[in-house]
Design an enzyme around this catalytic site. Structure first.
Site, PDB file in Angstrom:
ATOM      1  N   ARG B 226       0.841  -1.195   0.000  1.00  0.00           N
ATOM      2  CA  ARG B 226       0.000   0.000   0.000  1.00  0.00           C
ATOM      3  C   ARG B 226       0.878   1.247   0.000  1.00  0.00           C
ATOM      4  NH1 ARG B 226      -3.626  -2.454  -1.688  1.00  0.00           N
ATOM      5  NH2 ARG B 226      -5.650  -2.940  -0.740  1.00  0.00           N
ATOM      6  N   HIS B 274      -0.410  -0.297 -10.172  1.00  0.00           N
ATOM      7  CA  HIS B 274      -1.168  -1.160  -9.250  1.00  0.00           C
ATOM      8  C   HIS B 274      -1.651  -2.434  -9.950  1.00  0.00           C
ATOM      9  CE1 HIS B 274      -3.553  -1.102  -5.240  1.00  0.00           C
ATOM     10  NE2 HIS B 274      -3.245  -2.329  -5.604  1.00  0.00           N
TER      11      HIS B 274
END
Lengths: 311, 311
Positions: B226, B274
């Site tokens: 993250r 991502h």
């Protein structure tokens, strides 16, 4: 025993080899250069791309041990003593390095990492579809020590791997085929073709317009063997007009690759400076020592080259 | 059983999920949207980054099943029914994808392939030293399903792997440590740090100037977890002034990463949008179906989130 070390080395490289060979070959004398009287006593020549003619005039020579895996350039030297056994380098550390490079190339192609690198240059955030490893069939051409190691590494990492070689071969977990017509059909059924064939008369210019035309649309070509096996204009045409989507090239017709060559700037070509598998000095020195010990004891020598076959 | 599918989907993505879930969940009714009368009957909510508030007012709700592995954004929704079991996605196909990305990053760093890509831009032919995999210690931070799969994949490919997690863990072939002080010393002993920690209060801004200062000189940082775990200015400073030599980043404080962000153009940063591990629709639909079947039969549910812990 007197041993000649002959080759073309980079700055400082000869000294590193001398030290590693000295450590592995205690009791022998290793000569980086030999004058006429010394040459008469040389029994083993350890070579790394030596100048043509370097191995002529060594009357007691009993073994030529290459530090390189490929001996195609060595065999072009017409003064090479014809009856002296010639061994090439077969080193597990070098095969492992080759397997790493092949796996990196396959992962990069499978998961789109070359495409993401291009997108980064344009600050473009764009996810692409994600396939699973089992959806990416790979062909490994050439099933010598390196080809086998590469094929098994790819299979262990989840890729369906087919192997191809001139003569029949068997590898656990790898579907093997052989012969020219099998090659043409095999390259049409996979997403990625990894070339690890030795350079011989049969493989020179093997990858030409005819063979590229047999590749599947969108397939990738990874050349980790020899540049002379590829017709470079035909490869560029196959990238520009199909069917190829990408090429990863470690070897070239001319090395270093000239700065103005189209490969450097082609968006679908990844260029490596002949580093897919460098010889590991310490590991290779042990391989050399084992062969010289076999020579002394009259045991069979390892990794002998069949000069007629060319590898 | 009536099932709500709630989430933020890309163009066409919702339709693909509906079809895959319909195939895996025959006999149930899946509603991509539900009016008030229908909401009263909903027993399961399948969610993928739903709008805050979407799960309020579902009186019969018995299970919230996330299609995402990370539930940190979901837990920020203050209207989330507090007593309904919440399961996150734990899918072997997703863990395999994460292992591929981590292995690709480690191979690229170990063998210098990012550096060769920079050299290609300058048509620079320059071989670099080649180390062996066993000379490249790697740390994997976070030893949940994904971290374990990543650690084992790296170990199987020859890297010495250390694992670190908040609580003690055991993984075959991986040296495991836990606790804050162990983390500071661990990052100083490895060449590559791969972050797979969940985002919690304890890991938010964990990678700051203090922790980067503990990294070994020339080490690399791979963030597949993250963005909020990293203080981005501190990472840039650690790249510019040491000790870091490279960063591979799949996640960012703001996503999509803004086009003017320094990461896009930094020569020592590799940016991915991502995509380290996308949810595999068909595999994930089977995981969801298995949990819903367990719910119907009164069997224990899998992959339940401890809301206090945050994962």
């Amino acid at each position: 025993m007197d041993i000649l070390l002959a080759g073309s080395f980079l700055e400082g490289e000869q000294q590193i080899w001398l030290q590693a060979l000295d450590n592995a070959l205690s009791g022998h004398r290793i000569l980086p250069d030999a004058h006429a009287a010394q040459r008469a006593g040389i029994e083993v020549a350890i070579v790394a791309n030596p100048r043509p003619g370097s191995l002529a005039g060594l009357p007691r020579l009993r073994l030529i041990q290459s530090l390189w895996a490929g001996v195609d350039r060595l065999l072009e030297d017409t003064t090479l003593p014809p009856d002296v056994p010639l061994a090439r380098m077969v080193d597990p550390a070098m095969s492992a390095a080759m397997a790493e490079t092949a796996l990196w190339a396959v992962l990069s192609l499978h998961r789109g990492f070359f495409a993401y690198a291009r997108q980064q240059q344009d600050a473009l955030w764009l996810p692409r579809p994600q396939l699973r490893a089992e959806e990416i069939p790979v062909a490994v051409l050439g099933l010598g020590e390196m080809g086998r190691t590469v094929a098994q590494r790819l299979a262990h990492n989840g890729y369906p791997v087919s192997g191809w070689s001139t003569r029949p071969a068997r590898i656990d977990g790898v579907r093997c085929a052989h012969g020219p017509s099998a090659l043409q059909s095999l390259v049409g059924t996979v997403r990625i073709v990894v070339n690890l064939l030795p350079l011989t008369d049969a493989t020179r210019s093997l990858f030409d317009a005819d063979l590229f035309a047999c590749f599947a649309r969108g397939a990738a070509f990874v050349n980790l063997a020899r540049g002379a096996q590829v017709v470079e204009e035909d490869l560029l045409a196959a990238l520009d007009n199909g069917p190829l989507a990408h090429a990863v090239l470690d070897v070239f017709g001319r090395e270093p690759l000239p700065a103005q060559h189209a490969f450097w700037r082609h968006p679908l070509v990844t260029v490596l400076p002949h580093v897919a598998a460098l010889t590991d000095v310490h590991s290779a020195a042990r391989v050399v020592a084992a062969n010289i010990e076999a020579l002394e004891r009259g045991h069979p020598l390892s990794h002998l080259v069949d000069r007629h076959r060319g590898y």
